[in-house]
Design a protein around this motif. Structure first.
Motif, short mmCIF file in Angstrom:
data_model
loop_
_atom_site.label_atom_id
_atom_site.label_comp_id
_atom_site.label_asym_id
_atom_site.label_seq_id
_atom_site.Cartn_x
_atom_site.Cartn_y
_atom_site.Cartn_z
N SER A 3 0.84 -1.19 0.00
CA SER A 3 0.00 0.00 0.00
C SER A 3 0.88 1.25 0.00
O SER A 3 2.09 1.19 0.25
CB SER A 3 -0.90 0.01 1.24
N ALA A 4 0.25 2.40 -0.31
CA ALA A 4 0.99 3.65 -0.29
C ALA A 4 1.48 3.93 1.12
O ALA A 4 0.79 3.65 2.10
CB ALA A 4 0.09 4.78 -0.77
N PRO A 5 2.69 4.46 1.27
CA PRO A 5 3.23 4.71 2.60
C PRO A 5 2.50 5.83 3.32
O PRO A 5 1.94 6.73 2.70
CB PRO A 5 4.69 5.10 2.32
N THR A 6 2.52 5.78 4.64
CA THR A 6 1.95 6.84 5.46
C THR A 6 3.00 7.91 5.74
O THR A 6 2.71 9.10 5.75
CB THR A 6 1.43 6.27 6.79
N ILE A 7 4.24 7.48 5.99
CA ILE A 7 5.33 8.40 6.31
C ILE A 7 6.45 8.23 5.30
O ILE A 7 6.91 7.11 5.04
CB ILE A 7 5.89 8.15 7.73
N SER A 8 6.89 9.35 4.75
CA SER A 8 8.05 9.35 3.84
C SER A 8 9.23 9.99 4.56
O SER A 8 9.16 11.15 4.96
CB SER A 8 7.74 10.16 2.57
N ILE A 9 10.28 9.21 4.76
CA ILE A 9 11.53 9.74 5.30
C ILE A 9 12.33 10.28 4.12
O ILE A 9 12.59 9.56 3.17
CB ILE A 9 12.32 8.65 6.03
N VAL A 10 12.69 11.56 4.18
CA VAL A 10 13.36 12.19 3.03
C VAL A 10 14.65 12.86 3.51
O VAL A 10 14.70 13.46 4.57
CB VAL A 10 12.44 13.21 2.33
N PHE A 11 15.69 12.74 2.71
CA PHE A 11 16.94 13.44 3.03
C PHE A 11 17.86 13.49 1.82
O PHE A 11 17.82 12.61 0.96
CB PHE A 11 17.66 12.80 4.22
N PRO A 12 18.70 14.53 1.76
CA PRO A 12 19.74 14.58 0.75
C PRO A 12 20.98 13.84 1.23
O PRO A 12 21.21 13.71 2.44
CB PRO A 12 20.03 16.08 0.60
N ALA A 13 21.78 13.38 0.31
CA ALA A 13 23.05 12.72 0.66
C ALA A 13 24.09 13.15 -0.36
O ALA A 13 23.89 13.01 -1.56
CB ALA A 13 22.88 11.20 0.65
N ARG A 14 25.19 13.66 0.13
CA ARG A 14 26.30 14.06 -0.74
C ARG A 14 27.57 13.42 -0.20
O ARG A 14 28.03 13.75 0.89
CB ARG A 14 26.43 15.58 -0.80
N GLN A 83 9.04 16.25 -3.26
CA GLN A 83 8.26 16.15 -4.50
C GLN A 83 8.06 14.70 -4.93
O GLN A 83 7.04 14.34 -5.52
CB GLN A 83 8.95 16.93 -5.62
N HIS A 84 9.04 13.85 -4.63
CA HIS A 84 8.95 12.43 -4.99
C HIS A 84 8.29 11.59 -3.90
O HIS A 84 8.06 10.39 -4.10
CB HIS A 84 10.35 11.88 -5.29
N ALA A 85 8.02 12.18 -2.74
CA ALA A 85 7.42 11.44 -1.63
C ALA A 85 5.95 11.13 -1.90
O ALA A 85 5.24 11.93 -2.51
CB ALA A 85 7.57 12.23 -0.34
N ARG A 86 5.50 9.99 -1.39
CA ARG A 86 4.10 9.60 -1.55
C ARG A 86 3.36 9.58 -0.22
O ARG A 86 2.14 9.43 -0.20
CB ARG A 86 4.02 8.22 -2.21
N GLY A 87 4.06 9.69 0.88
CA GLY A 87 3.43 9.61 2.19
C GLY A 87 2.63 10.86 2.53
O GLY A 87 2.89 11.95 2.02
N ASP A 88 1.67 10.68 3.42
CA ASP A 88 0.91 11.83 3.92
C ASP A 88 1.77 12.72 4.80
O ASP A 88 1.53 13.92 4.91
CB ASP A 88 -0.30 11.35 4.72
N VAL A 89 2.77 12.11 5.46
CA VAL A 89 3.67 12.82 6.38
C VAL A 89 5.09 12.71 5.84
O VAL A 89 5.48 11.64 5.35
CB VAL A 89 3.58 12.23 7.80
N VAL A 90 5.86 13.81 5.95
CA VAL A 90 7.27 13.76 5.57
C VAL A 90 8.12 13.94 6.82
O VAL A 90 7.85 14.79 7.66
CB VAL A 90 7.63 14.82 4.51
N PHE A 91 9.12 13.10 6.95
CA PHE A 91 10.08 13.15 8.05
C PHE A 91 11.41 13.55 7.42
O PHE A 91 12.06 12.75 6.76
CB PHE A 91 10.18 11.79 8.73
N ILE A 92 11.80 14.81 7.62
CA ILE A 92 13.01 15.35 6.99
C ILE A 92 14.18 15.13 7.95
O ILE A 92 14.14 15.56 9.10
CB ILE A 92 12.83 16.84 6.68
N THR A 93 15.22 14.47 7.46
CA THR A 93 16.35 14.14 8.33
C THR A 93 17.65 14.24 7.55
O THR A 93 17.70 14.82 6.46
CB THR A 93 16.14 12.75 8.97
N ASP A 94 18.73 13.68 8.11
CA ASP A 94 20.04 13.70 7.49
C ASP A 94 20.45 12.29 7.10
O ASP A 94 19.81 11.30 7.48
CB ASP A 94 21.08 14.30 8.45
#
Length: 333
Positions: A3-14, A83-94
């Motif tokens: 199913s579609a996720p509820t929470i999207s964990i998002v972060f950049p990585a360099r 923008q690419h997340a599908r969750g209702d909630v975004v968890f922005i981290t490192d």
């Protein structure tokens, strides 16, 4: 089929390499509902040898990497991840963190439409904890809160290692300011803009993120390499939100500390339409900066009252304030 996720964990990585997979594993193994979690990583133009590699996690985790062939910087990379997340909630981290047990249940208990959650941040050796940040005016950096805020659990500034909200709220606030350069100031500016837009930032002590901070020598080398961006971003932040005469004091402070970088930073400030952004925000945000000052009984970085109008005189400025802008660079978010 998942199913579609509820929470999207998002972060950049360099150039984070294997640490990215460790972060993903920690997020999934500590949550109560792994099927409701996805991870979206933006590879911000890493070198080939240090690109994020999550291939070993295939089939175990809903995770994907979005590759950028140009260095976007923190703000633009986070925005792309959302923008690419599908969750209702975004968890922005490192890219180099560990999550506390049952963090997703804590998110579910606390999240509301106009609420941003600020996770508690731990140093990797557990010798230190940060409970959100407070704004340093008119320098426009931040200092960590090293103790909980007490009976009023709101904080001025969330931490980029643990900022959580409904995706629709992130979009309504407008995401991170892509007029800023690469690194420094993104979370403070976003947080002040969130408060001024009508949102709140609530400390979430039950969500703990253990963060791998740079060693002192690494921090000093890194700060030196991005100094122009830091000065520009602090000043762009100030131009966006401060009253007119406090902007002048902000420029004076940065000039006294970073004279060799100030000319280029000011050129970039004009080039990247900082004043047009100030005008747009003044028209679109619900509250002015004076409201934010009153909401937190905010004082300037040496303890003086900030006039609501921003009209200050030299006596109120206390003469020479050169020493007041010498902040711990590790604590700049």
């Amino acid at each position: 089929m998942r199913s579609a996720p509820t929470i999207s964990i998002v972060f950049p990585a360099r150039d984070e390499g294997a640490r990215v997979a460790q972060t993903v594993v920690s997020a999934v193994e500590t949550c109560e509902s792994p099927r409701d979690i996805e991870v979206v990583i933006v590879d911000d133009c890493s070198q080939p040898a240090t690109r994020p590699d999550i291939s070993a996690l295939a089939g175990r985790v809903q995770a994907r990497v979005i590759r950028s062939d140009v260095h976007m910087g923190v703000g633009a990379a986070r925005n792309l991840a959302v923008q690419h997340a599908r969750g209702d909630v975004v968890f922005i981290t490192d890219a180099h963190v560990q999550f506390s047990p049952s963090w997703d249940r804590q998110v579910g208990n606390l999240i509301k439409p106009q609420r941003i959650l600020a996770a508690t941040i731990r140093n990797q050796d557990h010798s230190w904890q940060g409970y959100g940040c407070r704004l340093v005016v008119p320098y426009m950096g931040t200092r960590w809160n090293t103790s909980p805020p007490g009976s009023a659990p709101h904080v001025q500034i969330a931490s980029s290692a643990g900022t959580v909200m409904e995706r629709s709220l992130f979009e309504r606030i407008g995401g991170y300011d892509e007029g800023m350069l690469h690194y420094g100031g993104f979370e403070p500016e976003f947080s002040v803009r969130a408060w001024r837009s009508g949102a709140e930032i609530l400390l979430a002590p039950g969500i703990e993120i253990t963060h791998q901070f740079k060693a002192p020598h690494e921090c000093n080398n890194f700060i030196t390499s991005v100094r122009t961006a830091l000065v520009h971003n602090c000043m762009r932040f100030g131009v966006a939100h401060l009253p007119d005469l406090m902007i002048l004091e902000m420029v004076r402070l940065h000039s006294s500390e970073s004279l060799e970088y100030i000319q280029e930073a000011l050129r970039l400030l004009e080039q990247r339409d900082a004043w047009q952004r100030r005008e747009q925000l003044s028209k679109s945000l619900r509250h002015d900066f004076a409201w934010f000052v009153n909401r937190f009984a905010l004082r300037d970085q040496v303890g003086r009252v900030i006039p609501a109008s921003g009209v200050v005189n030299q006596e109120e400025l206390g003469g020479n304030t050169e020493d007041s802008c010498l902040l711990d660079k590790k604590l700049l978010t």
